[in-house]
Scaffold this motif. Sequence first.
Motif, mmCIF file in Angstrom:
data_model
loop_
_atom_site.group_PDB
_atom_site.id
_atom_site.type_symbol
_atom_site.label_atom_id
_atom_site.label_comp_id
_atom_site.label_asym_id
_atom_site.label_seq_id
_atom_site.Cartn_x
_atom_site.Cartn_y
_atom_site.Cartn_z
ATOM 1 N N ASN A 1 31.710 42.584 31.735
ATOM 2 C CA ASN A 1 30.374 42.318 32.685
ATOM 3 C C ASN A 1 30.718 41.069 33.707
ATOM 4 N N VAL A 2 31.200 42.251 34.785
ATOM 5 C CA VAL A 2 31.470 41.122 35.828
ATOM 6 C C VAL A 2 29.909 41.441 36.649
ATOM 7 N N GLU A 3 29.394 40.589 37.184
ATOM 8 C CA GLU A 3 28.339 40.457 38.138
ATOM 9 C C GLU A 3 28.811 39.767 39.292
ATOM 10 N N VAL A 4 28.441 40.335 40.840
ATOM 11 C CA VAL A 4 28.436 39.871 41.875
ATOM 12 C C VAL A 4 28.418 38.659 41.837
ATOM 13 N N GLY A 5 29.794 38.360 42.957
ATOM 14 C CA GLY A 5 29.748 36.973 43.322
ATOM 15 C C GLY A 5 30.419 36.489 42.286
ATOM 16 N N THR A 6 31.233 37.067 41.122
ATOM 17 C CA THR A 6 32.469 36.799 40.182
ATOM 18 C C THR A 6 33.527 36.145 41.077
ATOM 19 N N PRO A 7 34.469 34.906 40.713
ATOM 20 C CA PRO A 7 35.377 34.725 41.600
ATOM 21 C C PRO A 7 36.468 35.548 41.388
ATOM 22 N N ILE A 8 37.118 35.184 42.113
ATOM 23 C CA ILE A 8 38.878 35.700 41.981
ATOM 24 C C ILE A 8 39.525 34.797 41.866
ATOM 25 N N PHE A 9 41.006 34.069 41.340
ATOM 26 C CA PHE A 9 42.208 33.657 41.290
ATOM 27 C C PHE A 9 43.508 33.994 41.362
ATOM 28 N N TYR A 10 44.356 33.297 42.014
ATOM 29 C CA TYR A 10 45.435 33.242 41.941
ATOM 30 C C TYR A 10 45.665 31.795 41.691
ATOM 31 N N ASN A 11 46.192 31.889 40.793
ATOM 32 C CA ASN A 11 46.484 29.932 40.086
ATOM 33 C C ASN A 11 46.247 28.635 39.909
ATOM 34 N N LYS A 12 44.678 29.726 39.197
ATOM 35 C CA LYS A 12 43.158 28.895 38.782
ATOM 36 C C LYS A 12 42.655 28.289 40.565
ATOM 37 N N GLN B 1 40.812 29.323 43.938
ATOM 38 C CA GLN B 1 39.681 30.974 44.303
ATOM 39 C C GLN B 1 39.710 31.330 45.423
ATOM 40 N N ILE B 2 40.594 33.260 45.770
ATOM 41 C CA ILE B 2 40.535 33.486 46.264
ATOM 42 C C ILE B 2 39.993 34.577 47.528
ATOM 43 N N GLY B 3 39.317 34.934 46.363
ATOM 44 C CA GLY B 3 38.045 35.825 46.950
ATOM 45 C C GLY B 3 36.806 35.600 46.036
ATOM 46 N N GLU B 4 36.139 36.783 45.955
ATOM 47 C CA GLU B 4 34.931 37.355 45.427
ATOM 48 C C GLU B 4 34.844 38.434 45.381
ATOM 49 N N VAL B 5 34.042 38.943 44.029
ATOM 50 C CA VAL B 5 32.526 40.259 43.849
ATOM 51 C C VAL B 5 32.041 40.304 44.945
#
Length: 880
Positions: free
Chosen positions: A180-191, A193-197
């Motif tokens: 269950n992943v929604e638009v706006g879900t953050p993308i992390f690298y070493n905790k 945030q480096i991007g988003e859905v």
Amino acid sequence: MKENNESVVFKPKVEERKVSFAWVIPIIILCILAWIAYDTYTKKGTNIIVTFKSAEGLKEGVTPLEYKGLQLGKVTKITMHDDLKNVNVRILVKSDVAKYVASESSRFWIKKPTVSLTKISGLNTLISGYKIELSPKFRTQDEYNKGKEQINFIGLDSKPDDELSAQGYYITLSASDKDNVEVGTPIFYNKFQIGEVVSKDFKYEKVLLNTYIYDKFNYLVNKSSKFVLNEALKVSYGPSGLQVEVGSLYSALVGGITVITPQKDEEKISKDEEVALYADQTSLQAKEYFNISFKEINGIGEETPIIYKGIEIGKIDELTLNVDDVNVRAYVFEKYKYLLTNKTRFFIQEPEVSLSGVKNLGNIVKGNYLTLKYEKGEFSDSFEAFSKEKLTQNENDILITLYSDDLNSISKNSKVYYKNIEVGKVIDYGLTNSLRKVKIQIAIDKNYSHILNDHILFYDMSSKLVDLKALDLNINFSGIEPLLNGAIGIVGEKRTTKLKKKEFKLYSSYKDVKKLKRVYNSGFVINAYYNNDFEIKPNMAIIYKNQEIGFVKDIKFNDNKSEVQLFIYNAFKKYINSKSRFYKKGIVNLKASLNGVLFEVDNFTSLLEGSIHLDTNSNMIYDNYEIFSSFDDMKNSSNSITILFDDVEGVQKDFSSLTYKGVNIGKVTDVKLTSKHKVEVKAIIYDDYDSFAKEGTIFFLKKPRISLQEVANVGSTVMAVNIGVIKGEGKYKNEFVGYDTQPSINKSHFGTIFKVYDSTASSVNVDAPVYYKNVQIGKVNKIDLSDDGSNVIVDCLIEDKYTKLIRKNSQFYDISGFELKFSLFSGTQVESNTFTSILKGGLVVVTPYEYNEKANSKDVFILNKTLREDWKTISPSIKD
């Protein structure tokens, strides 16, 4: 007079006239109307129709058409579509942009407000309402010039993907429909945030997530990168208990995706390439898949863990129900692949609850799990599951068949015990062909094969709790678990012969096999004698240190003493010698008085029928083996002493103790009056008899003392009076004269006696303290008159470690009570040493600086009534 008939011509009068403003206003209005008409005509615009699935949030005359914040038109009318499922939205587009809007390039979608924990977008729509956004396909003027005009459009459900920045780093993730992943879900690298859905779509039965990596973090993501869903809240229950893990408050609320990039120099991921989204960290590990065939599955399913020695090594991936069995597809992590051998056996681990305890309690909370029994072998990826019971039965176990009249509580897996140690279990049971007997098959662990021989006996430990037949009481005392869960006991001794028989009789109780065990045991017979004032029965057990070493085989009755044949097992032959003696332990020994209640039961065998006990502690040599009526009678025969008293008020048989240094060393066994009106007390010494039965040993009554000053031996006022002992150092002696109170002596185990003379009795009492510099170094042991009655003698018992402080010139002072001084000039002064000295009295010893040699018990001291004033300042350094 001449008449003048000449005509008169008047000059006309010229006047300026002003134009009226009444005609100006209509002209201005006419011009304005003409301008409005012209402007309306030139800016009339173009009407287009967009069909949407719903008109939610759209309003006629209000909802605008926009492109990148620029208003291009407005909704003029909303009507139902002909199919009655959709709505037609008429939009009037401004004429100056109609060329770009009413084009085959145009796409329309409804912009709604987005509110999430990661961002807020379209917030102005919360106030102004929804908007219709234009998304053109064409990007150049030439494309529009060549394109066709279009006024009817089908609206989109969401913003098209190509609306995203052409220069951005976009990655398509392929997710499971369970994720269950929604638009706006953050993308992390070493905790961090480096991007988003940014968008989400469902194509070809796959969930595709379009993710955007921020420009400054592009270098962190490449083809070696792995994308894993964050576990916002991880709850696990294992051997170490309940564990709750939360990555962070942010991830706990919004979840997120974590990027793991092991190699930073790999190529970038193209936009058309699909990258797998993993559900958790374990999904990244290499796995080895295999199949297991189950007859039935109990409490397991997909995602059930496979646990080996407390470590999760894999999981069940898929279940398939077949006609005859259930096929399970599972995996173990690559590093545990070595466990998959052709000798490995899988089984389901379930909780076990019984009276002996609870095993695998965690399964009740976390459910059953799959485990295995590993043996080295060749690799295999196909297995057949076994039951745990079958696995625990070793191929080398020894199978024995038992025959019984009744099954009682015995069932499959009932335990088999040898000396209360589990050595096997019941694996099956049923009726014999004749239906008269129960046939029980048991398996004995191969590690206990040495206890098996053709002479062992089996009995049912789960028989009735109490059985009374013909006044013969039989009690099952094996425990509650065998009674309820069923159990079988083994009785027998280790022998050199090996087991040849495979079938045995199962006796109904231990009592049945007890007699048979004696028949099978090898041993020898000794003759013993006993008085006829107590009873001995055949088959009575002979006990040594709670171990049965034989039994009463036969009895020959005589008038005075009867002869008994005692059968002793060979294993205990070394304990029988000329110093051995025996005594009977009755069923119950109960005695009561004010001193308490004496209730003795030796063991369960004694409780049923009494028993004969062997004693090896005597130093006496006996001509014949003798059986005494009780332990006390036996002790009296060797460890007995006689004490004569004038009066023994409070001394009670079996309850008055002999005490030495506060320890009970014996007890009174008999009290009687002699012909000379003395009281004869018989007593036994438990241990170390020789050290007390000596000349010089003193026995005295420890009677209670109760007065205003003291309370001593108060227990003796309601309990039995004990007899105090002061050890002597003379020759052997077993007859003594007792004292009413502790006598005056020079030396005892308490210390040394120093005699202090006083002309008259002071307030000092027995047990009053003796001080040296306010430290108690002894006590008053006795107060008595001298032989001629001229003085009072106070025996001061000084502890051994303080005797060096008492010198020949030391002085004793009486500090009993308190001293009152009254003066008109100096006032009133009250002096006392301690509260104890007020109640019990007391003495103080003062040794001068120039002290003489050490005093001894023969020295005589005079008691001083008035304490010298400087006594506290006198502090000599006394050496030995």
